[in-house]
Design a protein around this motif. Structure first.
Motif, PDB file in Angstrom:
ATOM      1  N   ASN A   1       0.751  -1.300   0.141  1.00 17.31           N
ATOM      2  CA  ASN A   1       0.002   0.117   0.062  1.00 17.31           C
ATOM      3  C   ASN A   1       0.902   1.517  -0.059  1.00 17.31           C
ATOM      4  O   ASN A   1       1.224   1.781   1.013  1.00 17.31           O
ATOM      5  CB  ASN A   1      -0.839  -0.095   1.257  1.00 17.31           C
ATOM      6  CG  ASN A   1      -2.057   1.006   1.058  1.00 17.31           C
ATOM      7  OD1 ASN A   1      -1.690   2.045   0.431  1.00 17.31           O
ATOM      8  ND2 ASN A   1      -3.246   0.931   1.588  1.00 17.31           N
ATOM      9  N   ASP A   2       0.981   1.835  -1.158  1.00 16.68           N
ATOM     10  CA  ASP A   2       2.047   2.942  -1.475  1.00 16.68           C
ATOM     11  C   ASP A   2       1.370   4.167  -0.714  1.00 16.68           C
ATOM     12  O   ASP A   2       2.111   5.116  -0.376  1.00 16.68           O
ATOM     13  CB  ASP A   2       2.303   3.135  -2.968  1.00 16.68           C
ATOM     14  CG  ASP A   2       3.336   2.199  -3.456  1.00 16.68           C
ATOM     15  OD1 ASP A   2       3.994   1.469  -2.719  1.00 16.68           O
ATOM     16  OD2 ASP A   2       3.179   2.086  -4.813  1.00 16.68           O
ATOM     17  N   ALA A   3       0.287   4.165  -0.802  1.00  9.27           N
ATOM     18  CA  ALA A   3      -0.632   5.340  -0.199  1.00  9.27           C
ATOM     19  C   ALA A   3      -0.258   5.558   1.288  1.00  9.27           C
ATOM     20  O   ALA A   3      -0.269   6.664   1.940  1.00  9.27           O
ATOM     21  CB  ALA A   3      -2.108   5.334  -0.343  1.00  9.27           C
ATOM     22  N   LEU A   4      -0.467   4.396   1.988  1.00  2.00           N
ATOM     23  CA  LEU A   4       0.076   4.638   3.470  1.00  2.00           C
ATOM     24  C   LEU A   4       1.416   4.822   3.723  1.00  2.00           C
ATOM     25  O   LEU A   4       1.816   5.699   4.543  1.00  2.00           O
ATOM     26  CB  LEU A   4      -0.198   3.064   3.972  1.00  2.00           C
ATOM     27  CG  LEU A   4      -1.753   2.627   4.243  1.00  2.00           C
ATOM     28  CD1 LEU A   4      -1.754   1.253   4.960  1.00  2.00           C
ATOM     29  CD2 LEU A   4      -2.240   3.488   5.204  1.00  2.00           C
TER      30      LEU A   4
ATOM     31  N   LYS B   1      -6.760  11.911   0.207  1.00  2.00           N
ATOM     32  CA  LYS B   1      -7.032  11.832  -1.227  1.00  2.00           C
ATOM     33  C   LYS B   1      -5.973  10.608  -1.718  1.00  2.00           C
ATOM     34  O   LYS B   1      -6.395   9.879  -2.645  1.00  2.00           O
ATOM     35  CB  LYS B   1      -6.331  13.168  -2.143  1.00  2.00           C
ATOM     36  CG  LYS B   1      -6.913  13.188  -3.270  1.00  2.00           C
ATOM     37  CD  LYS B   1      -6.261  14.391  -4.054  1.00  2.00           C
ATOM     38  CE  LYS B   1      -6.738  14.307  -5.668  1.00  2.00           C
ATOM     39  NZ  LYS B   1      -6.236  15.512  -6.089  1.00  2.00           N
ATOM     40  N   ALA B   2      -4.793  10.517  -1.222  1.00  2.00           N
ATOM     41  CA  ALA B   2      -3.932   9.602  -1.717  1.00  2.00           C
ATOM     42  C   ALA B   2      -4.532   8.128  -1.121  1.00  2.00           C
ATOM     43  O   ALA B   2      -4.392   7.141  -1.993  1.00  2.00           O
ATOM     44  CB  ALA B   2      -2.518   9.573  -0.825  1.00  2.00           C
ATOM     45  N   ILE B   3      -5.062   8.051  -0.041  1.00  5.40           N
ATOM     46  CA  ILE B   3      -5.769   6.818   0.242  1.00  5.40           C
ATOM     47  C   ILE B   3      -6.936   6.335  -0.674  1.00  5.40           C
ATOM     48  O   ILE B   3      -6.947   5.148  -1.129  1.00  5.40           O
ATOM     49  CB  ILE B   3      -6.230   7.026   1.910  1.00  5.40           C
ATOM     50  CG1 ILE B   3      -5.151   6.809   2.753  1.00  5.40           C
ATOM     51  CG2 ILE B   3      -7.268   5.582   2.095  1.00  5.40           C
ATOM     52  CD1 ILE B   3      -4.028   5.655   2.935  1.00  5.40           C
TER      53      ILE B   3
ATOM     54  N   HIS C   1      -8.757   7.023   8.143  1.00  2.00           N
ATOM     55  CA  HIS C   1      -9.780   8.128   7.799  1.00  2.00           C
ATOM     56  C   HIS C   1     -10.256   8.915   8.937  1.00  2.00           C
ATOM     57  O   HIS C   1     -10.233  10.350   8.786  1.00  2.00           O
ATOM     58  CB  HIS C   1     -11.136   7.589   7.242  1.00  2.00           C
ATOM     59  CG  HIS C   1     -12.115   8.415   7.046  1.00  2.00           C
ATOM     60  ND1 HIS C   1     -12.086   9.416   5.915  1.00  2.00           N
ATOM     61  CD2 HIS C   1     -13.258   8.844   7.578  1.00  2.00           C
ATOM     62  CE1 HIS C   1     -13.185  10.090   6.125  1.00  2.00           C
ATOM     63  NE2 HIS C   1     -13.998   9.648   7.132  1.00  2.00           N
ATOM     64  N   ALA C   2     -10.430   8.309  10.029  1.00  2.00           N
ATOM     65  CA  ALA C   2     -10.632   9.054  11.360  1.00  2.00           C
ATOM     66  C   ALA C   2      -9.382   9.806  11.739  1.00  2.00           C
ATOM     67  O   ALA C   2      -9.798  11.004  12.282  1.00  2.00           O
ATOM     68  CB  ALA C   2     -10.965   8.080  12.499  1.00  2.00           C
ATOM     69  N   ARG C   3      -8.160   9.445  11.631  1.00  2.00           N
ATOM     70  CA  ARG C   3      -6.868  10.110  12.000  1.00  2.00           C
ATOM     71  C   ARG C   3      -7.003  11.595  11.247  1.00  2.00           C
ATOM     72  O   ARG C   3      -6.575  12.612  11.721  1.00  2.00           O
ATOM     73  CB  ARG C   3      -5.831   9.337  12.198  1.00  2.00           C
ATOM     74  CG  ARG C   3      -5.751   8.353  13.221  1.00  2.00           C
ATOM     75  CD  ARG C   3      -6.197   8.620  14.415  1.00  2.00           C
ATOM     76  NE  ARG C   3      -5.311   9.544  15.441  1.00  2.00           N
ATOM     77  CZ  ARG C   3      -4.500   9.532  16.282  1.00  2.00           C
ATOM     78  NH1 ARG C   3      -4.437   8.134  16.420  1.00  2.00           N
ATOM     79  NH2 ARG C   3      -3.619  10.210  16.684  1.00  2.00           N
ATOM     80  N   ASN C   4      -7.168  11.291  10.068  1.00  2.00           N
ATOM     81  CA  ASN C   4      -7.090  12.459   8.830  1.00  2.00           C
ATOM     82  C   ASN C   4      -8.111  13.498   9.307  1.00  2.00           C
ATOM     83  O   ASN C   4      -7.790  14.653   9.160  1.00  2.00           O
ATOM     84  CB  ASN C   4      -7.292  11.861   7.414  1.00  2.00           C
ATOM     85  CG  ASN C   4      -6.269  11.267   6.972  1.00  2.00           C
ATOM     86  OD1 ASN C   4      -4.811  11.535   7.444  1.00  2.00           O
ATOM     87  ND2 ASN C   4      -6.350  10.571   6.038  1.00  2.00           N
TER      88      ASN C   4
END
Length: 175
Positions: A93-96, A141-143, A154-157
């Motif tokens: 998972n490159d987004a992470l 957005k990346a995720i 998502h919650a942390r963002n």
């Protein structure tokens, strides 16, 4: 023009009515005022602010801004550690990886910069607090584009975005 004479009881009732209109506003704590300014994020703002007794006890906007920024730094570092650990467990998972290494670095640095600047340059501190929210939006957005949805990320963002907004609003009272 005819003068109006009020009886002492009428005057008392008028004063009592005015007192009831003014006092609720005066009794709001600073964090409650800032959360009201956050409008659609008011309830989540109150949730975060009530979790820190220093924020609740703040009596000046300077003190409030300092405590909010300290909370934001702590939460940003915590979120970054979580996302980096998750990225190690899901190496495809490159987004992470991008969120943990790039976007959350930017978020932490932005909050640290805001914290170090707000005494001498509140305007720059506001800009940095706002930039932290941009980092959270970039991670989100990346995720969505490259990664697999993760409810905790998502919650942390979301938390970073709200803390960024609240820090900005608190700092706004210093300028």
């Amino acid at each position: 023009m005819k003068s109006i004479r009020l009886s002492p009881s009428s005057l008392f009732i008028i004063c009592l009515c005015l007192f009831n209109v003014v006092v609720p506003t005066l009794s709001l704590k600073l964090y409650e005022i800032v959360c009201k300014e956050a409008r659609q994020d008011e309830s989540i703002c109150l949730h975060y602010m009530l979790g820190d007794y220093k924020i609740v006890a703040a009596t000046t906007y300077h003190e409030l801004s300092n405590h909010i920024l300290n909370l934001a730094i702590f939460e940003a570092v915590s979120a970054q550690e979580y996302i980096r650990a998750l990225a190690k467990r899901i190496p495809t998972n490159d987004a992470l990886k991008q969120c943990g290494n790039d976007f959350y670095n930017d978020i932490v640095v932005a909050f640290l910069s805001a914290s170090s600047e707000f005494n001498k340059d509140p305007q720059s501190a506001k800009t940095n607090a706002q930039a932290a929210g941009d980092g959270a939006a970039s991670c989100e957005k990346a995720i969505q584009v490259k990664g697999k949805y993760d409810a905790v990320v998502h919650a942390r963002n979301n938390e970073m975005f709200v803390l960024s907004e609240v820090a900005f609003l608190a700092l706004n009272h210093l300028t």
